[in-house]
Design an enzyme around this catalytic site. Structure first.
Site, mmCIF file in Angstrom:
data_model
loop_
_atom_site.group_PDB
_atom_site.id
_atom_site.type_symbol
_atom_site.label_atom_id
_atom_site.label_comp_id
_atom_site.label_asym_id
_atom_site.label_seq_id
_atom_site.Cartn_x
_atom_site.Cartn_y
_atom_site.Cartn_z
ATOM 1 N N THR A 282 0.788 -1.236 0.000
ATOM 2 C CA THR A 282 0.000 0.000 0.000
ATOM 3 C C THR A 282 0.821 1.287 0.000
ATOM 4 O O THR A 282 0.272 2.350 -0.271
ATOM 5 C CB THR A 282 -0.942 0.038 1.224
ATOM 6 O OG1 THR A 282 -0.160 -0.061 2.432
ATOM 7 C CG2 THR A 282 -1.942 -1.106 1.164
ATOM 8 N N THR A 317 -4.343 11.676 -0.724
ATOM 9 C CA THR A 317 -3.773 11.023 0.459
ATOM 10 C C THR A 317 -2.391 11.613 0.727
ATOM 11 O O THR A 317 -1.716 12.093 -0.179
ATOM 12 C CB THR A 317 -3.651 9.504 0.271
ATOM 13 O OG1 THR A 317 -2.842 9.231 -0.879
ATOM 14 C CG2 THR A 317 -5.020 8.880 0.093
ATOM 15 N N GLU A 324 3.818 10.701 -5.763
ATOM 16 C CA GLU A 324 3.534 10.932 -7.176
ATOM 17 C C GLU A 324 4.202 12.208 -7.680
ATOM 18 O O GLU A 324 4.758 12.239 -8.787
ATOM 19 C CB GLU A 324 2.025 11.031 -7.400
ATOM 20 C CG GLU A 324 1.657 11.391 -8.827
ATOM 21 C CD GLU A 324 0.171 11.410 -9.101
ATOM 22 O OE1 GLU A 324 -0.199 11.503 -10.288
ATOM 23 O OE2 GLU A 324 -0.622 11.329 -8.144
ATOM 24 N N PHE A 407 -2.903 -0.031 -5.226
ATOM 25 C CA PHE A 407 -2.508 -0.994 -4.207
ATOM 26 C C PHE A 407 -1.885 -2.205 -4.898
ATOM 27 O O PHE A 407 -2.313 -2.608 -5.980
ATOM 28 C CB PHE A 407 -3.728 -1.454 -3.413
ATOM 29 C CG PHE A 407 -4.100 -0.510 -2.293
ATOM 30 C CD1 PHE A 407 -3.442 0.687 -2.078
ATOM 31 C CD2 PHE A 407 -5.147 -0.828 -1.434
ATOM 32 C CE1 PHE A 407 -3.795 1.542 -1.053
ATOM 33 C CE2 PHE A 407 -5.518 0.021 -0.396
ATOM 34 C CZ PHE A 407 -4.836 1.206 -0.205
#
Length: 421
Positions: A282, A317, A324, A407
């Site tokens: 994750t 998140t 990213e 994920f």
């Protein structure tokens, strides 16, 4: 070398149709109007008040009534498959491959057209029926279609049977990269000569368990009283993601095949890259994300400087946005324009890769790119990119990129090229 092949001998692949079902709208015109107006589609879900230990109450369901397809042909379709069917129906019509509602041209049955499609986990209602058998010792809720509705490959298999597609079947159940991997693998199937056309996309149905999974990780937006202010991708005050619902389908085609049949071409699929982090289920890894982005650029045979816009995964998140942005900057080494569609409709999971690709293609052709809603103060831990915020941005570019990360450590990057007609 033919104008229809790349320097490496691979066939050029183009997009000849697209369909989407999201809260933004069912077509580009409807979505464009809401994007231009900066209209958030996030809502407070009153029904979720019954879940005492779940903190979020925010989501973005698709609330329009789905068209009624012939019952005999959709008995094995749960909601997620029905969403995929309607997005595909719209894409086929746009591509000029349908002869009437739910009827397609004969060529689609010759084995040279295939399907690549994904979702996260099938239809929740049918999964619940199976669970209740174990809980109540009663199998009466299970019938001959229960498994068909909840199996992971429910969308791709149902679409294949519904339209009598006999070509290659690829199921891409890779969570948030399901839609983008479907496009990428469909592109590769055509580029290699294995297929002439491919139906590609992803779908996800609305369900509280999807939100609960992220809520348990402390990764959902919880400012429930102000749904229009959530989510907040890349903002220093972001508190998590919002779950969405929808479906997206693209029709991909060998360029020569498309030109010969007189199809309108919306874009060329210029490059695709995908890989795995191989480190954590994750937690995202910027280094391998950057490798996936570079793979797409190398496949396209272009320089990063030629890409004028990046549609970010942008989930809102904490770790995801930072990783990213670092990966993107590592590849571009400049402040490339970037924004997140999820700020309007939340995270549509299996659908997001295709929905966001289709919107990026249309924004490229329009010459206007949407901002990230609710992005006021960029997190200083995020890389120094050109985050589009406030008003939208007019950008003239021949290349756009769409990135998605999932994920399991799955990374994807797609590049689309403007086609002059």
């Amino acid at each position: 070398m033919s104008e229809f092949t790349k320097e490496n001998g691979k066939r050029r692949v183009v997009v000849t149709g697209g369909g989407m079902l999201t809260a933004l709208g069912d077509d580009w015109q409807e979505a464009y109007a809401k994007l231009k107006a900066g209209q958030s589609c996030i809502k407070y879900i009153k029904d979720w008040d019954r879940f005492e230990r779940m903190n979020t109450r925010l989501a973005c369901p698709y609330e329009k009534e789905l068209p009624k397809a012939p019952r005999k042909k959709v008995r094995g379709m749960g909601r997620v498959a029905l969403l995929s069917l309607e997005a595909t129906e719209r894409a086929l019509k746009m591509a000029g491959l349908s002869t009437a509602q739910y009827e397609v041209v004969d060529e689609l049955h010759n084995g040279r057209t295939g399907i690549a499609y994904g979702d996260c986990m099938g239809s929740l209602d049918s999964i619940l029926d199976m669970v209740m058998m174990l809980k109540d010792n009663d199998s009466s809720r299970i019938d001959s279609q229960t498994y068909i509705k909840c199996m992971p490959q429910t969308c791709v298999c149902n679409l294949s049977v519904f339209y009598s597609i006999r070509g290659r079947m690829i199921t891409t159940n890779t969570a948030c990269t399901s839609g983008s991997q479907a496009i990428g693998y469909a592109y590769e199937a055509i580029a290699s000569g294995a297929q002439d056309m491919m139906i590609a996309g992803g779908a996800e149905e609305f369900g509280a368990p999807d939100a609960a999974v992220f809520d348990a990780m402390g990764a959902t937006a919880i400012k429930n009283d102000t749904p229009e202010q959530e989510p907040r991708p890349f903002d220093k005050d972001r508190d998590g993601l919002v779950i969405g619902e929808g479906a997206g389908t693209l029709i991909l085609e060998d360029m020569e095949h498309a030109v010969k049949r007189g199809a309108k071409i919306y874009a060329e699929v210029a490059g695709f890259g995908t890989n795995a982090d191989g480190t954590h289920i994750t937690t995202p890894t910027p280094e391998t994300q950057a490798v996936a982005i570079n793979l797409a650029i190398q496949d396209a045979g272009i320089s990063p400087d030629q890409i004028g816009y990046v549609n970010a995964h942008g989930t809102s998140t904490h770790h995801g946005d930072i990783a990213e942005s670092l990966a993107t900057y590592k590849v571009f080494n400049r402040a490339v324009p970037i924004s997140s569609t999820k700020s309007y409709i939340g995270h549509t999971l299996g659908a997001c890769g295709c929905v966001e690709s289709w919107l990026s293609i249309n924004m490229m052709n329009e010459g206007w790119f949407h901002p990230t809603l609710n992005l006021v103060n960029v997190d200083p831990d995020c890389a120094p990119l050109d985050y589009i915020k406030g008003e939208g941005r007019e950008i003239s570019t021949d290349y756009v990129m769409n990135n998605n990360f999932a994920f399991g450590g799955v990374n994807t990057s797609l590049i689309f090229k403007k086609v002059q007609q």
